[in-house]
Design an enzyme around this catalytic site. Structure first.
Site, PDB file in Angstrom:
ATOM      1  N   THR A 182      98.901 -34.052 -14.295  1.00  0.00           N
ATOM      2  CA  THR A 182      99.619 -33.174 -15.240  1.00  0.00           C
ATOM      3  C   THR A 182     100.080 -31.849 -14.627  1.00  0.00           C
ATOM      4  O   THR A 182      99.473 -31.353 -13.670  1.00  0.00           O
ATOM      5  CB  THR A 182      98.677 -32.863 -16.434  1.00  0.00           C
ATOM      6  N   ALA A 190      93.243 -41.483 -20.225  1.00  0.00           N
ATOM      7  CA  ALA A 190      92.830 -40.082 -20.102  1.00  0.00           C
ATOM      8  C   ALA A 190      92.381 -39.593 -21.464  1.00  0.00           C
ATOM      9  O   ALA A 190      92.680 -40.210 -22.494  1.00  0.00           O
ATOM     10  CB  ALA A 190      93.989 -39.219 -19.606  1.00  0.00           C
ATOM     11  N   TYR A 246      91.282 -29.109 -20.123  1.00  0.00           N
ATOM     12  CA  TYR A 246      92.082 -30.300 -19.809  1.00  0.00           C
ATOM     13  C   TYR A 246      92.622 -30.209 -18.373  1.00  0.00           C
ATOM     14  O   TYR A 246      92.475 -31.154 -17.592  1.00  0.00           O
ATOM     15  CB  TYR A 246      93.225 -30.415 -20.819  1.00  0.00           C
TER      16      TYR A 246
HETATM   17  N1  LIG Z   1     101.063 -36.696 -23.207  1.00  0.00           N
HETATM   18  C1  LIG Z   1     101.527 -35.721 -22.404  1.00  0.00           C
HETATM   19  O1  LIG Z   1     102.266 -34.826 -22.810  1.00  0.00           O
HETATM   20  C2  LIG Z   1     101.111 -35.715 -20.941  1.00  0.00           C
HETATM   21  C3  LIG Z   1     101.604 -34.713 -20.116  1.00  0.00           C
HETATM   22  C4  LIG Z   1     101.244 -34.718 -18.767  1.00  0.00           C
HETATM   23  C5  LIG Z   1     100.425 -35.714 -18.281  1.00  0.00           C
HETATM   24  N2  LIG Z   1      99.951 -36.672 -19.115  1.00  0.00           N
HETATM   25  C6  LIG Z   1      99.082 -37.722 -18.564  1.00  0.00           C
HETATM   26  O2  LIG Z   1      99.769 -38.954 -18.690  1.00  0.00           O
HETATM   27  C7  LIG Z   1      98.824 -40.014 -18.844  1.00  0.00           C
HETATM   28  C8  LIG Z   1      99.200 -40.877 -20.030  1.00  0.00           C
HETATM   29  O3  LIG Z   1      99.191 -40.061 -21.189  1.00  0.00           O
HETATM   30  P1  LIG Z   1      99.471 -40.680 -22.638  1.00  0.00           P
HETATM   31  O4  LIG Z   1     100.011 -39.555 -23.458  1.00  0.00           O
HETATM   32  O5  LIG Z   1     100.198 -41.964 -22.536  1.00  0.00           O
HETATM   33  O6  LIG Z   1      97.959 -40.945 -23.115  1.00  0.00           O
HETATM   34  P2  LIG Z   1      97.429 -41.594 -24.458  1.00  0.00           P
HETATM   35  O7  LIG Z   1      98.556 -42.091 -25.300  1.00  0.00           O
HETATM   36  O8  LIG Z   1      96.430 -40.667 -25.045  1.00  0.00           O
HETATM   37  O9  LIG Z   1      96.680 -42.895 -23.915  1.00  0.00           O
HETATM   38  C9  LIG Z   1      95.492 -42.809 -23.200  1.00  0.00           C
HETATM   39  C10 LIG Z   1      94.743 -44.111 -23.391  1.00  0.00           C
HETATM   40  O10 LIG Z   1      93.523 -44.021 -22.636  1.00  0.00           O
HETATM   41  C11 LIG Z   1      92.464 -44.497 -23.453  1.00  0.00           C
HETATM   42  N3  LIG Z   1      91.189 -43.939 -23.015  1.00  0.00           N
HETATM   43  C12 LIG Z   1      90.633 -42.739 -23.327  1.00  0.00           C
HETATM   44  N4  LIG Z   1      89.421 -42.623 -22.764  1.00  0.00           N
HETATM   45  C13 LIG Z   1      89.197 -43.776 -22.073  1.00  0.00           C
HETATM   46  C14 LIG Z   1      88.115 -44.269 -21.315  1.00  0.00           C
HETATM   47  N5  LIG Z   1      86.994 -43.570 -21.157  1.00  0.00           N
HETATM   48  N6  LIG Z   1      88.227 -45.485 -20.735  1.00  0.00           N
HETATM   49  C15 LIG Z   1      89.340 -46.236 -20.913  1.00  0.00           C
HETATM   50  N7  LIG Z   1      90.406 -45.828 -21.638  1.00  0.00           N
HETATM   51  C16 LIG Z   1      90.335 -44.618 -22.225  1.00  0.00           C
HETATM   52  C17 LIG Z   1      92.851 -44.038 -24.848  1.00  0.00           C
HETATM   53  O11 LIG Z   1      92.106 -44.730 -25.809  1.00  0.00           O
HETATM   54  P3  LIG Z   1      91.768 -43.980 -27.208  1.00  0.00           P
HETATM   55  O12 LIG Z   1      93.079 -43.693 -27.847  1.00  0.00           O
HETATM   56  O13 LIG Z   1      90.939 -44.993 -27.923  1.00  0.00           O
HETATM   57  O14 LIG Z   1      91.015 -42.738 -26.855  1.00  0.00           O
HETATM   58  C18 LIG Z   1      94.336 -44.380 -24.853  1.00  0.00           C
HETATM   59  O15 LIG Z   1      94.576 -45.736 -25.186  1.00  0.00           O
HETATM   60  C19 LIG Z   1      97.460 -39.344 -18.924  1.00  0.00           C
HETATM   61  O16 LIG Z   1      96.861 -39.359 -17.653  1.00  0.00           O
HETATM   62  C20 LIG Z   1      97.782 -37.913 -19.298  1.00  0.00           C
HETATM   63  O17 LIG Z   1      96.778 -37.013 -18.859  1.00  0.00           O
HETATM   64  C21 LIG Z   1     100.281 -36.703 -20.432  1.00  0.00           C
END
Ligand SMILES: NC(=O)c1ccc[n+]([C@@H]2O[C@H](COP(=O)([O-])OP(=O)(O)OC[C@H]3O[C@@H](n4cnc5c(N)ncnc54)[C@H](OP(=O)(O)O)[C@@H]3O)[C@@H](O)[C@H]2O)c1
Length: 300
Positions: A105, A64, A129
């Site tokens: 989310t 994401a 977002y």
């Molecule tokens: N973090 C929070 O607090 C939170 C809260 C609620 C929901 N979520 C959801 O939970 C999920 C996991 O979140 P997370 O915090 O683990 O995310 P994260 O650490 O930001 O990891 C997302 C990964 O997706 C990759 N990515 C981005 N754009 C892409 C693309 N076009 N094609 C393929 N890969 C791509 C990123 O690569 P790069 O780093 O190179 O961009 C990164 O490795 C997401 O769906 C997020 O929306 C997160």
């Protein structure tokens, strides 16, 4: 997870949640990791081609565009990654008869409810977002794929990512006072718990319970403000002997700390659908925070 699930593709595999998903996968399963720059979920042709070649049983999409404030100025990119990409994955999953697990989310909600949000409560995202993630959910549903799980989660933290716990610990080591927002209420979620929840749902779907697919809410149990969360992080870190400079944590309002993206003031989930589906208790957020802090200390 049963041995029925043989091949799992994890997308966004270098991210924070993916790290725990990969760890939690059954050792008998073949786990294939995909991420940028080799695999881009916004490239429909490449997504269809790669997934068709791999022919997985399960696709877990952890990818994401997660920088909530940057989404406000990178709207087009946010919508491509969070809004369109999941639809391409659903199309690919349908082609090869795979189950798609997708993460969404709490920011799809407006945060003006007084009671925990259920899966079918009206949405009302306040930010780019939130709107882009909602579009992603809708793209999956509109694809006609029947075997999908959309897990909405909130306030996610775990190893391998920038997250609120790490930010608080860093600032608490640098400063004597922290000022933390106390009028946003939600539920912290440890990536290890969410990863286990994903596999618990997959296991139930392996049991032949076809009607189990759909949207689920999952977070740590209990609710708190960011201020409460920060206070517990600091207290637990001090108890664990982590050296910190901080002496005072001051509660402030959202208005005192303006950010580009508007956050929901209240985003606690009702998780009874998940609990009924998997017949499991969800750990209290404080309990999981301790596990994370212990895990972190063991690494340092
Ligand atoms: N973090 C929070 O607090 C939170 C809260 C609620 C929901 N979520 C959801 O939970 C999920 C996991 O979140 P997370 O915090 O683990 O995310 P994260 O650490 O930001 O990891 C997302 C990964 O997706 C990759 N990515 C981005 N754009 C892409 C693309 N076009 N094609 C393929 N890969 C791509 C990123 O690569 P790069 O780093 O190179 O961009 C990164 O490795 C997401 O769906 C997020 O929306 C997160």
């Amino acid at each position: 997870m049963t041995n029925k699930v043989r091949k799992i593709v994890v997308i966004g595999a270098n991210g924070m949640l993916a790290q725990k998903v990969i760890e939690a996968a059954d050792s008998a399963a073949k786990v294939i990791c995909l991420d940028l720059p080799e695999f881009d979920i916004t490239d429909r042709v490449a997504v269809l081609h790669t997934i068709e070649e791999l022919c997985p049983d399960v696709i877990i999409n952890c990818a994401a565009y997660t920088q909530v404030d940057k989404c406000e100025t990178e709207e087009a990119l946010a919508f491509r990654v969070n809004g369109e990409g999941p639809g391409f994955l659903a199309e690919a999953a349908k082609e090869c008869d795979a189950v798609l697990v997708h993460i969404s989310t709490d920011y799809v909600f407006a945060g003006d409810s007084g009671t925990p949000y259920r899966e079918d409560d009206p949405v009302g995202p306040l930010s780019v977002y939130g709107r882009s993630k909602l579009k992603g959910e809708r793209a999956i549903i509109a694809s006609g794929l029947l075997r999908y799980f959309i897990l909405r989660t909130s306030w996610l933290y775990g190893p391998g990512g920038p997250n609120f716990v790490e930010t608080v610990l860093r600032l608490a080591a640098e400063r004597e006072e922290l000022r933390i927002v106390s009028d946003q209420i939600g539920s912290p979620t440890y990536t290890g718990d969410l990863a286990r929840a994903i596999f618990a749902l997959l296991q139930k779907s392996d049991d032949g319970r076809g009607s189990i697919y759909g949207i689920y809410h999952f977070s740590g149990d209990g609710a708190c403000s960011w201020y409460d969360f920060a206070s517990v992080i600091v207290a637990r870190a001090q108890a664990a002997g982590i050296p910190l400079r901080v002496k005072t944590i001051t509660p402030i309002t959202t208005a005192d700390y303006p950010l580009p993206a508007i956050r929901p003031a209240y985003s606690v989930f009702n998780k009874s659908k998940y609990q009924t589906a998997v017949a499991a208790n969800i750990p209290q957020w404080q309990q999981s925070l301790q596990i994370y802090l212990d895990e972190r200390q063991a690494i340092i």
